[in-house]
Design an enzyme around this catalytic site. Structure first.
Site, PDB file in Angstrom:
ATOM      1  N   LYS A  77       3.536   5.588   8.832  1.00 18.66           N
ATOM      2  CA  LYS A  77       2.422   5.638   7.872  1.00 18.66           C
ATOM      3  C   LYS A  77       2.249   4.264   7.261  1.00 18.66           C
ATOM      4  CE  LYS A  77       1.238   7.948   3.477  1.00 18.66           C
ATOM      5  NZ  LYS A  77       1.610   9.042   2.544  1.00 18.66           N
ATOM      6  N   LYS A 106      -0.190   7.581  10.692  1.00 19.48           N
ATOM      7  CA  LYS A 106      -0.975   7.980   9.524  1.00 19.48           C
ATOM      8  C   LYS A 106      -1.461   6.759   8.754  1.00 19.48           C
ATOM      9  CE  LYS A 106      -0.732  10.576   5.142  1.00 19.48           C
ATOM     10  NZ  LYS A 106       0.047  11.533   4.317  1.00 19.48           N
ATOM     11  N   ASP A 148       6.982  12.424   3.143  1.00 18.68           N
ATOM     12  CA  ASP A 148       6.456  11.068   3.296  1.00 18.68           C
ATOM     13  C   ASP A 148       7.339  10.141   2.462  1.00 18.68           C
ATOM     14  OD1 ASP A 148       4.458  12.667   4.429  1.00 18.68           O
ATOM     15  OD2 ASP A 148       2.843  11.335   3.771  1.00 18.68           O
TER      16      ASP A 148
END
Length: 253
Positions: free
Chosen positions: A162, A194, A99
């Site tokens: 995300k 996300k 991430d």
């Protein structure tokens, strides 16, 4: 099973159970990994600091629970070579997913080309690991900037978009989530979504599932394409599945 219980089951299977606290310890990581393997089935992943990846890998062997970790986090402005080195080490230690925070401050300063440039380099360094591009939508704020961030991350080859680090005042919101999902749909690429930070209860999780169903179709949101980044929501999801009242919400990611 009620509609809310069905949503809780879907959400738990898509949960990245997270501990990115500054004071996180090895004992915390062990406890997190144990919590991720719940009585109602496993979460999708744990999301942790890079220095704990090897430990988590040992705890999670054979469970099918993935390990996500963070780079260029949380400010998005670490030196590129450090970001790439950390990515390579994390994957070597057992990380399945990276991430990464995009250089969102550079984007805000008028340098959008730096977003795909860094995403593509991290994508290469990550090898077979998935890359989730953290856009920090709550700081970007403006819808056009968020769209630019989406475009840059997609151009760089991100596997997921995300919303947030969970470290700023405004994290995931349905408004930002809609922008990210529409960008994914328009790209035609097999990219996931996300929302992270601010998902506190089953109703919050259900709202994002409903948003995915609306924009991407009813069968789209599954662990391969949808994750929820949260630390405290697991307790609420388990309570819903057990038919109990949700606990009092707590502050945090």
């Amino acid at each position: 099973m009620s509609d809310l219980q069905a949503a809780a089951a879907r959400a738990m299977a898509c949960l990245d159970l997270t501990n990115l606290n500054d004071d996180c310890t090895s004992e915390d990581i062990k406890a997190l990994c144990q919590k991720a393997n719940t009585r109602h089935g496993p979460t999708a992943a744990v999301c942790i600091w890079p220095q704990f990846v090897a430990e988590a890998h040992g705890h999670l062997l054979g469970t099918g629970i993935r390990i996500a970790t963070v780079v260029n986090f949380p400010g998005g402005d670490d030196p590129a070579e450090e970001v790439l080195d950390l990515t390579e080490k994390a994957v070597a230690d057992g990380a399945d997913e990276i991430d990464m925070v995009i250089p969102y401050k550079a984007l805000m300063e008028g340098h959008p080309q730096l977003v795909p440039a860094l995403v593509s380099r991290v994508r290469e360094a990550a090898g077979s690991a998935r890359v989730k591009a953290i856009l920090e939508t709550g700081v970007l704020g403006d819808a056009d900037l968020i769209r630019q961030a989406c475009t840059g991350a997609l151009e760089g080859g991100a596997d997921f978009l995300k919303t947030s680090t969970g470290k700023v005042a405004v994290n995931a919101t349905p408004v930002a989530g809609r922008i990210l999902l529409e960008a994914i749909r328009e790209s035609g690429e097999p990219v996931g979504f996300k929302p992270a930070g601010g998902v506190k209860n089953t109703a919050d999780a259900a709202a994002y599932l409903d948003l995915c169903d609306e924009i991407m179709g009813p069968d789209w949101a599954r662990p391969a394409t949808f994750r929820i980044g949260a630390s405290g929501v697991l307790t609420a999801l388990l309570a819903t599945l057990d038919g109990e009242d949700a606990p009092v919400e707590t502050a945090g990611y």
